[in-house]
Structures are given as C-alpha cells and as structure tokens.
Design an enzyme around this catalytic site. Structure first.
Site, mmCIF file in Angstrom:
data_model
loop_
_atom_site.group_PDB
_atom_site.id
_atom_site.type_symbol
_atom_site.label_atom_id
_atom_site.label_comp_id
_atom_site.label_asym_id
_atom_site.label_seq_id
_atom_site.Cartn_x
_atom_site.Cartn_y
_atom_site.Cartn_z
ATOM 1 N N SER A 124 -20.784 116.779 49.272
ATOM 2 C CA SER A 124 -19.972 116.622 50.471
ATOM 3 C C SER A 124 -20.259 117.745 51.462
ATOM 4 C CB SER A 124 -18.499 116.678 50.042
ATOM 5 O OG SER A 124 -17.679 116.925 51.156
ATOM 6 N N TYR A 149 -11.216 120.745 45.158
ATOM 7 C CA TYR A 149 -12.137 119.599 45.248
ATOM 8 C C TYR A 149 -13.502 120.067 45.755
ATOM 9 C CZ TYR A 149 -14.604 115.697 47.330
ATOM 10 O OH TYR A 149 -15.594 114.805 47.690
ATOM 11 N N LYS A 153 -17.520 120.370 43.935
ATOM 12 C CA LYS A 153 -18.804 119.887 44.479
ATOM 13 C C LYS A 153 -19.817 121.033 44.540
ATOM 14 C CE LYS A 153 -17.634 115.668 45.081
ATOM 15 N NZ LYS A 153 -18.183 114.662 44.164
#
Ligand code: NAD
Ligand code: UDP
Length: 337
Positions: A124, A149, A153
């Site tokens: 992302s 989150y 990643k």
C-alpha cells in the site's frame, strides 16, 4: 500449474481472479471469508463462465494451507489475504500483526517447502509514511508508518526483501496500491464494507443510496489542493487487477528478483471533485457537510506510476467517470437486491 490467490473472494482479489480466468489461467482460491461472502465465488463463475477450486482456509492454519499445496501443483501466489481497516488496527494491533504478518510467514514457509518461490504481494502507498512530497516514487523507500495496518505492510515488504537476500531464487513483486475504487462493469462483484464505511467511495455509495444521510467531508482548509479538501490518487479496481497480471508476466520473464511498483493513475482528485463527479455521472444526490479534519490524514498524495508503465507496460485506463459509474452500478444491481 496453478496460481494460488489468497484472499481471492475479497474486493481486489475477486476482480483479479476474473482477469486471470479471462486469460485462461488455472487458479485456486484460499480465503477464510472473514471479510467476504461466499456468493462472490458464484458471481466470479457467472462473469467468466469458468470453474476453479475454492478452499475455505485461514492462512494461519499451517496444516490446512499445506494441504492445498499438497493437493495442487502451485507455481505462483498472489497474496491478498489480510485485514485492512486502519482504525480497527489501532484498536486491535495484535490481531493485525497476527493475521497479516504471521499469516504471511506461514504462507512463505509452506511455499519454501513446496519449492514455490514466486509471489505478488498487496502492499500500500501507506508504507511511504509522510515523505514530505505529494508525489510518491518507489525510490523514496518506506517511511514511518502511522498505524499498525500500515506497519504490517511495511514489515511484510521487509520480510520479502530479507527472504530474497537469503535465497535469490525467489521472484517477488511488491505492489503499492493507491486508492482502489469502482467495481466490475457487470455489477456482480464490488466492495461491500460491513457497517459504516471508513473510506470515501463506499461512504458516498451509502449516502447516495440513502442508507446514510450525509457525507462528512474531513477538512476543507488543506493547503496544496484545488478546493482545500483532501486529494488522493483513486484507481479503478479492474485496472488494479490487470496490474497483477502484468506483474506476474514480469516475474515469468525475469526469473528472480524483488520488484516494487506503485499502482496508481498519477492524478489526485479532491473529495469534492469525487462527490461532484459521482452526482453528475449517476444523476443522484450526495448531501455533504464540512467536518473537522480526520486525525492522521495528509492533504494530498498520488503515485508516480512511471516505473510500472516502463517495466510492466501497465497504465490505468479507466477514469473518474468509470470509477463513479461502476461503483454506483454495483449498488443498484447488487446491494439493493
Ligand atoms: P478484502 O477484505 O475485501 O479482501 C481480503 C480477503 O482476505 C477477504 O476476502 C478476507 O476474507 C481474506 N482474509 C483475511 N484474512 C485472512 C486469513 N487469515 N486467511 C484467509 N483469508 C483471509 O480487502 P481488499 O480491499 O480486497 O484488499 C486486498 C489486499 O490489498 C489486502 O491485503 C489489503 O491490505 C491490500 N490493500 C487494499 C487497499 C484498499 O484500499 N482496498 C489498499 C492497499 C492495499
Ligand atoms: N474522506 C472524507 N470523508 C469520509 C471518508 C474520507 O472526507 O467519510 C476523505 C479523507 O479525509 C481523504 C479522502 O477522503 O482525504 C480519502 O479517504 P479514504 O479513507 O478513502 O482513503 P485514505 O485516507 O486511505 O487515502
């Protein structure tokens, strides 16, 4: 030889599976349905007229996941499975690290055991942190992430890079997505968030459908954007899905390496530009109110997609009208029953 798609019942995974099946690829889906519904499986079959194997398996379940590798001849993996809600990750960091990081470790361990060393990973734009420039180019590298989150990643990217250093027969593509929106033009698959959505487009869809009464526009005093509202690089999910096909083709050509690509259009639209486009294209009302800024939001950022164009031959073709039209088409042909 098959392509394993983890999280293939989800929003981006299901669109990618459609594109793979349309190209006559042999695919297998593993998904525990924690954030998707099994109906999407039949809908993928309806769109493509093709069949495939589906395993309702949690990627953390080593035994069951290994069984999938045992029963099939898996050549490569597209790894979408993961939890993705930024706010929830702040409240439940351990669940996010467990599911996303430990889940990926389990998957990689089994891939090694079955000598399957080709993977495309869903990363992302959030891994850039706040690099101090709105145009994100791959060379900027990973910055300081602002929520668990994003950190999962970033950690998984690092794990994949370390894995390659330890064994350079691995062949890895890391795709940094910007803001995926839209749905398949059939109206059969799309994004169906549970409860009140956090992201802009799903929220607009619910307001237009009168399930929510207005949109809160988070801030209209940002500097560096056309109208003071936040600006992002929205891309159509079908373009994004095709990016995965191009990444797999690249890996087939290269044989080994770690390749990192931004997948975005290179254009940022403000919240109000999206609202106005949605209203115009779909002839619906989207009432909104200006609200305070949301914590942690940046004013503007967008992809430099040059590397993906040069090395993958990938360019996002669908514009803001198609993004708004297909999002709404999914609501009227599916969410309304
Ligand atoms: P999604 O929630 O619709 O799809 C993810 C799928 O993975 C779901 O079907 C879910 O049931 C499954 N899953 C989750 N944990 C699992 C586990 N432990 N075992 C098996 N299956 C599991 O999300 P999406 O929008 O399609 O995102 C796909 C990937 O892309 C995710 O990794 C996400 O973090 C990443 N990503 C998404 C966005 C976005 O805005 N949608 C942006 C950047 C990156
Ligand atoms: N946004 C908004 N109202 C909402 C949801 C989002 O104004 O209800 C804005 C948000 O501040 C940002 C843009 O829309 O400028 C995109 O937000 P989203 O959560 O979809 O994506 P991300 O923040 O991850 O880029």
């Amino acid at each position: 030889m098959s392509i394993l798609v983890t999280g293939g019942v989800g929003y981006i995974g299901s669109h990618t599976v459609v594109e793979l099946l349309n190209r006559d690829e042999d695919i297998i889906i593993v998904d525990n349905l924690v954030n998707s519904k099994p109906e999407a499986i039949n809908r993928i079959k309806k769109i493509t007229g093709k069949d495939f194997k589906f395993y309702e398996v949690d990627i953390l379940d080593e035994k069951k996941l290994e069984n999938v590798f045992k029963e099939n001849n898996i050549e490569s993996v597209i790894h979408f499975a993961g939890l993705k809600a930024v706010g929830e990750s702040v409240e439940k960091p351990l669940e996010y690290y467990q599911n996303n990081v430990a889940g990926t470790l389990t998957l990689l361990k089994i891939m090694i055991k079955y000598n399957c060393k080709k993977i495309v990973f869903s990363s992302s734009a959030t891994v850039y942190g706040d690099p101090g420039t709105p145009k994100y180019i791959e060379e900027l590298g990973r910055g300081k992430t602002t929520n668990p989150y994003g950190t999962t990643k970033s950690m998984i990217e690092q794990i994949l890079e370390d894995l390659y250093i330890s064994d350079n027969s691995w062949n890895i593509a890391i795709l940094r997505y910007f803001n995926p929106v839209g749905a398949h033009e059939s109206g059969l698959i799309g994004e169906e968030p549970q409860g009140i959505p956090n992201n802009l487009m799903p929220f607009i869809m619910k307001v237009a459908n009168k399930e929510l009464d207005h949109l809160n526009v988070f801030g209209n005093d940002y500097e560096g954007t056309k109208d003071g509202t936040g600006a992002r690089d929205y891309l159509h999910v079908v373009d994004l899905a095709i990016g995965h096909i191009k990444a797999l083709e690249k890996l087939d050509k290269e044989k080994n390496g770690v390749f990192v690509y931004n997948l975005g259009t290179g254009t940022a639209y403000t919240v109000l530009e999206i609202v106005e486009a949605f209203k115009k294209v779909n002839n619906v009302d989207v009432p909104y109110k200006i609200a305070p800024r949301r914590n942690g939001d940046l004013a503007i950022y967008y992809a430099d997609p040059t590397k993906a164009e040069k090395e993958l031959g990938w360019v996002a073709k669908r514009g803001i009208e198609e993004m708004c039209r297909d999002s709404w088409n999914f609501v009227i042909s599916n969410m309304r029953g």
